[in-house]
Design a protein around this motif. Structure first.
Motif, PDB file in Angstrom:
ATOM      1  N   GLY A  51      91.467  27.585  24.696  1.00  0.00           N
ATOM      2  CA  GLY A  51      90.033  27.156  25.319  1.00  0.00           C
ATOM      3  C   GLY A  51      89.335  26.338  24.522  1.00  0.00           C
ATOM      4  N   ARG A  52      89.352  26.189  23.083  1.00  0.00           N
ATOM      5  CA  ARG A  52      88.588  25.358  22.409  1.00  0.00           C
ATOM      6  C   ARG A  52      89.061  24.098  22.371  1.00  0.00           C
ATOM      7  NH1 ARG A  52      85.289  23.657  20.599  1.00  0.00           N
ATOM      8  NH2 ARG A  52      85.414  23.454  18.583  1.00  0.00           N
ATOM      9  N   VAL A  53      90.393  23.682  22.428  1.00  0.00           N
ATOM     10  CA  VAL A  53      91.049  22.498  22.541  1.00  0.00           C
ATOM     11  C   VAL A  53      90.456  21.726  23.883  1.00  0.00           C
ATOM     12  CG1 VAL A  53      93.129  21.259  22.954  1.00  0.00           C
ATOM     13  CG2 VAL A  53      93.022  22.896  21.118  1.00  0.00           C
ATOM     14  N   PHE A  54      90.496  22.609  25.072  1.00  0.00           N
ATOM     15  CA  PHE A  54      90.113  21.955  26.325  1.00  0.00           C
ATOM     16  C   PHE A  54      88.617  21.924  26.259  1.00  0.00           C
ATOM     17  CE2 PHE A  54      89.193  22.195  30.910  1.00  0.00           C
ATOM     18  CZ  PHE A  54      89.847  21.029  31.342  1.00  0.00           C
ATOM     19  N   GLU A  55      87.834  22.383  25.637  1.00  0.00           N
ATOM     20  CA  GLU A  55      86.520  22.331  25.559  1.00  0.00           C
ATOM     21  C   GLU A  55      86.200  20.706  24.828  1.00  0.00           C
ATOM     22  OE1 GLU A  55      84.115  24.923  23.173  1.00  0.00           O
ATOM     23  OE2 GLU A  55      84.435  26.560  24.631  1.00  0.00           O
ATOM     24  N   GLU A  56      87.023  20.583  23.904  1.00  0.00           N
ATOM     25  CA  GLU A  56      86.822  19.174  23.317  1.00  0.00           C
ATOM     26  C   GLU A  56      87.426  18.038  24.094  1.00  0.00           C
ATOM     27  OE1 GLU A  56      85.295  18.620  20.564  1.00  0.00           O
ATOM     28  OE2 GLU A  56      85.058  20.813  19.507  1.00  0.00           O
ATOM     29  N   ILE A  57      88.625  18.447  24.571  1.00  0.00           N
ATOM     30  CA  ILE A  57      89.261  17.429  25.516  1.00  0.00           C
ATOM     31  C   ILE A  57      88.166  17.065  26.668  1.00  0.00           C
ATOM     32  CG2 ILE A  57      91.170  16.903  27.130  1.00  0.00           C
ATOM     33  CD1 ILE A  57      92.945  18.365  25.079  1.00  0.00           C
ATOM     34  N   GLY A  58      87.771  18.009  27.335  1.00  0.00           N
ATOM     35  CA  GLY A  58      86.857  18.074  28.449  1.00  0.00           C
ATOM     36  C   GLY A  58      85.615  17.372  28.250  1.00  0.00           C
ATOM     37  N   TYR A  59      85.198  17.762  26.831  1.00  0.00           N
ATOM     38  CA  TYR A  59      83.958  16.875  26.569  1.00  0.00           C
ATOM     39  C   TYR A  59      84.010  15.412  26.307  1.00  0.00           C
ATOM     40  CZ  TYR A  59      80.703  15.063  22.941  1.00  0.00           C
ATOM     41  OH  TYR A  59      79.738  14.163  22.630  1.00  0.00           O
ATOM     42  N   LEU A  60      85.225  15.122  25.793  1.00  0.00           N
ATOM     43  CA  LEU A  60      85.338  13.609  25.650  1.00  0.00           C
ATOM     44  C   LEU A  60      85.641  13.117  26.862  1.00  0.00           C
ATOM     45  CD1 LEU A  60      87.791  14.083  22.270  1.00  0.00           C
ATOM     46  CD2 LEU A  60      85.488  12.953  22.317  1.00  0.00           C
ATOM     47  N   PHE A  62      84.685  13.885  29.969  1.00  0.00           N
ATOM     48  CA  PHE A  62      83.615  14.051  30.940  1.00  0.00           C
ATOM     49  C   PHE A  62      82.385  13.076  30.315  1.00  0.00           C
ATOM     50  CE2 PHE A  62      79.838  16.059  33.033  1.00  0.00           C
ATOM     51  CZ  PHE A  62      80.207  15.842  34.078  1.00  0.00           C
ATOM     52  N   ARG A  63      82.315  12.756  28.875  1.00  0.00           N
ATOM     53  CA  ARG A  63      81.203  12.332  28.300  1.00  0.00           C
ATOM     54  C   ARG A  63      81.401  10.732  28.753  1.00  0.00           C
ATOM     55  NH1 ARG A  63      81.189  11.531  22.030  1.00  0.00           N
ATOM     56  NH2 ARG A  63      83.084  10.322  22.724  1.00  0.00           N
ATOM     57  N   ALA A  64      82.497  10.148  28.928  1.00  0.00           N
ATOM     58  CA  ALA A  64      82.779   8.791  29.052  1.00  0.00           C
ATOM     59  C   ALA A  64      82.521   8.479  30.582  1.00  0.00           C
ATOM     60  CB  ALA A  64      84.066   8.419  28.914  1.00  0.00           C
ATOM     61  N   ARG A  65      82.148   9.513  31.563  1.00  0.00           N
ATOM     62  CA  ARG A  65      81.770   9.321  32.750  1.00  0.00           C
ATOM     63  C   ARG A  65      80.510   9.556  33.453  1.00  0.00           C
ATOM     64  NH1 ARG A  65      86.802   9.665  31.580  1.00  0.00           N
ATOM     65  NH2 ARG A  65      88.467   8.995  32.641  1.00  0.00           N
ATOM     66  N   LYS A  67      76.268   8.846  33.581  1.00  0.00           N
ATOM     67  CA  LYS A  67      75.455   7.650  33.677  1.00  0.00           C
ATOM     68  C   LYS A  67      74.730   7.236  32.414  1.00  0.00           C
ATOM     69  CE  LYS A  67      74.942   8.692  38.474  1.00  0.00           C
ATOM     70  NZ  LYS A  67      73.943   8.889  39.505  1.00  0.00           N
ATOM     71  N   PRO A  68      74.114   5.862  32.255  1.00  0.00           N
ATOM     72  CA  PRO A  68      73.688   5.472  30.866  1.00  0.00           C
ATOM     73  C   PRO A  68      72.619   6.573  30.538  1.00  0.00           C
ATOM     74  CG  PRO A  68      74.104   3.502  32.159  1.00  0.00           C
ATOM     75  CD  PRO A  68      74.440   4.809  33.104  1.00  0.00           C
ATOM     76  N   HIS A  69      71.627   7.075  31.536  1.00  0.00           N
ATOM     77  CA  HIS A  69      70.625   7.830  31.137  1.00  0.00           C
ATOM     78  C   HIS A  69      70.777   9.227  31.014  1.00  0.00           C
ATOM     79  CE1 HIS A  69      71.125   8.710  35.314  1.00  0.00           C
ATOM     80  NE2 HIS A  69      70.473   9.836  35.048  1.00  0.00           N
ATOM     81  N   GLN A  70      72.250   9.671  30.933  1.00  0.00           N
ATOM     82  CA  GLN A  70      72.579  10.830  30.602  1.00  0.00           C
ATOM     83  C   GLN A  70      73.249  10.972  29.257  1.00  0.00           C
ATOM     84  OE1 GLN A  70      75.226  11.351  34.387  1.00  0.00           O
ATOM     85  NE2 GLN A  70      73.735  12.829  34.826  1.00  0.00           N
ATOM     86  N   ARG A  71      72.923  12.366  28.614  1.00  0.00           N
ATOM     87  CA  ARG A  71      73.551  12.827  27.268  1.00  0.00           C
ATOM     88  C   ARG A  71      74.219  14.011  27.417  1.00  0.00           C
ATOM     89  NH1 ARG A  71      71.191  14.704  22.106  1.00  0.00           N
ATOM     90  NH2 ARG A  71      69.365  15.192  23.217  1.00  0.00           N
ATOM     91  N   LEU A  72      75.494  13.905  27.075  1.00  0.00           N
ATOM     92  CA  LEU A  72      76.136  15.199  27.023  1.00  0.00           C
ATOM     93  C   LEU A  72      76.407  15.798  25.716  1.00  0.00           C
ATOM     94  CD1 LEU A  72      78.121  17.329  28.517  1.00  0.00           C
ATOM     95  CD2 LEU A  72      79.903  15.627  28.095  1.00  0.00           C
ATOM     96  N   LEU A  73      75.845  17.110  25.196  1.00  0.00           N
ATOM     97  CA  LEU A  73      75.999  17.437  24.148  1.00  0.00           C
ATOM     98  C   LEU A  73      77.345  18.469  23.829  1.00  0.00           C
ATOM     99  CD1 LEU A  73      72.444  19.704  23.828  1.00  0.00           C
ATOM    100  CD2 LEU A  73      72.916  17.087  23.200  1.00  0.00           C
TER     101      LEU A  73
END
Length: 210
Positions: A51-60, A62-65, A67-73
């Motif tokens: 689950g932790r691995v997928f959290e990290e992969i999913g974060y990286l 999804f973050r790249a997708r 919009k410029p005004h959005q910030r993913l923690l």
């Protein structure tokens, strides 16, 4: 609402994670977690680590997708944000983040121009293709409803974004009763390969107790 994505390049998620600055941190933090445990259940660890691995992969991914005004923690920033929101309650010493007796999502999208109460809750799940999926979605929706009522200034108008592996989305299409404010997004990563990759990392990097 289900968002489709292109067919996967099966090597992408490994390189995406391995080349990030989050890879070494996860390995180091996981080794520290293992050393701190007196009682250990390998099967429980393997599930949680996947689950932790997928959290990290999913974060990286999804973050790249966004919009410029959005910030993913990231998961760590999200925990810090919610620790402040809950008034400094202690965090659990877990492989996956936790806050005492409170709901902690995997991620949070903050937007510069979408107004008060529009923060988006993000959940990443590498669950397999079975009947638990609708229950998982419903459970998260209920938790987010509580957040909306409890913190309307942060989440009153916010959505729930759930990130899955791509081979699970066909099952999600048949899910009934999904809230209109829930978005289901399939990554281009295969469930079985994510699990196999997590097992590979466990074999290479961790000395688990017998």
């Amino acid at each position: 609402m289900l968002k489709e994505n292109p067919q996967p390049n099966h090597a992408d998620f490994r390189e995406l994670f391995r080349s990030s600055d989050r890879f070494d941190a996860l390995i180091q933090n996981t080794n520290a977690f293992i050393e701190s445990r007196r009682h250990f259940f390998p099967m429980e660890f393997q599930k949680s680590f996947t689950g932790r691995v997928f959290e990290e992969i999913g974060y990286l991914w999804f973050r790249a997708r966004l919009k410029p005004h959005q910030r993913l923690l990231d998961p760590d920033q999200t925990q810090e944000h919610f620790l402040d929101l809950y008034g400094g309650l202690p965090a659990h010493t877990l492989l996956q983040g936790g806050i005492l007796n409170e709901y902690l999502p995997d991620g949070l999208i903050l937007s510069d121009d979408e107004g008060q109460g529009s923060a988006v809750i993000v959940e990443y799940t590498a669950q397999d293709r079975n009947a638990r999926l609708p229950k998982y979605i419903h459970h998260k929706e209920e938790m987010v409803k509580v957040l909306r009522k409890r913190f309307p200034d942060s989440f009153g108008k916010g959505k729930l974004q759930i990130i899955f592996t791509h081979d699970v989305h066909r099952n999600i299409k048949r899910t009934r009763g999904v809230d209109q404010r829930t978005t289901l997004t399939a990554t281009p990563f295969n469930h079985d390969e994510v699990h196999a990759y997590a097992q590979e990392l466990i074999r290479v990097h961790f000395d688990l107790p017998e």
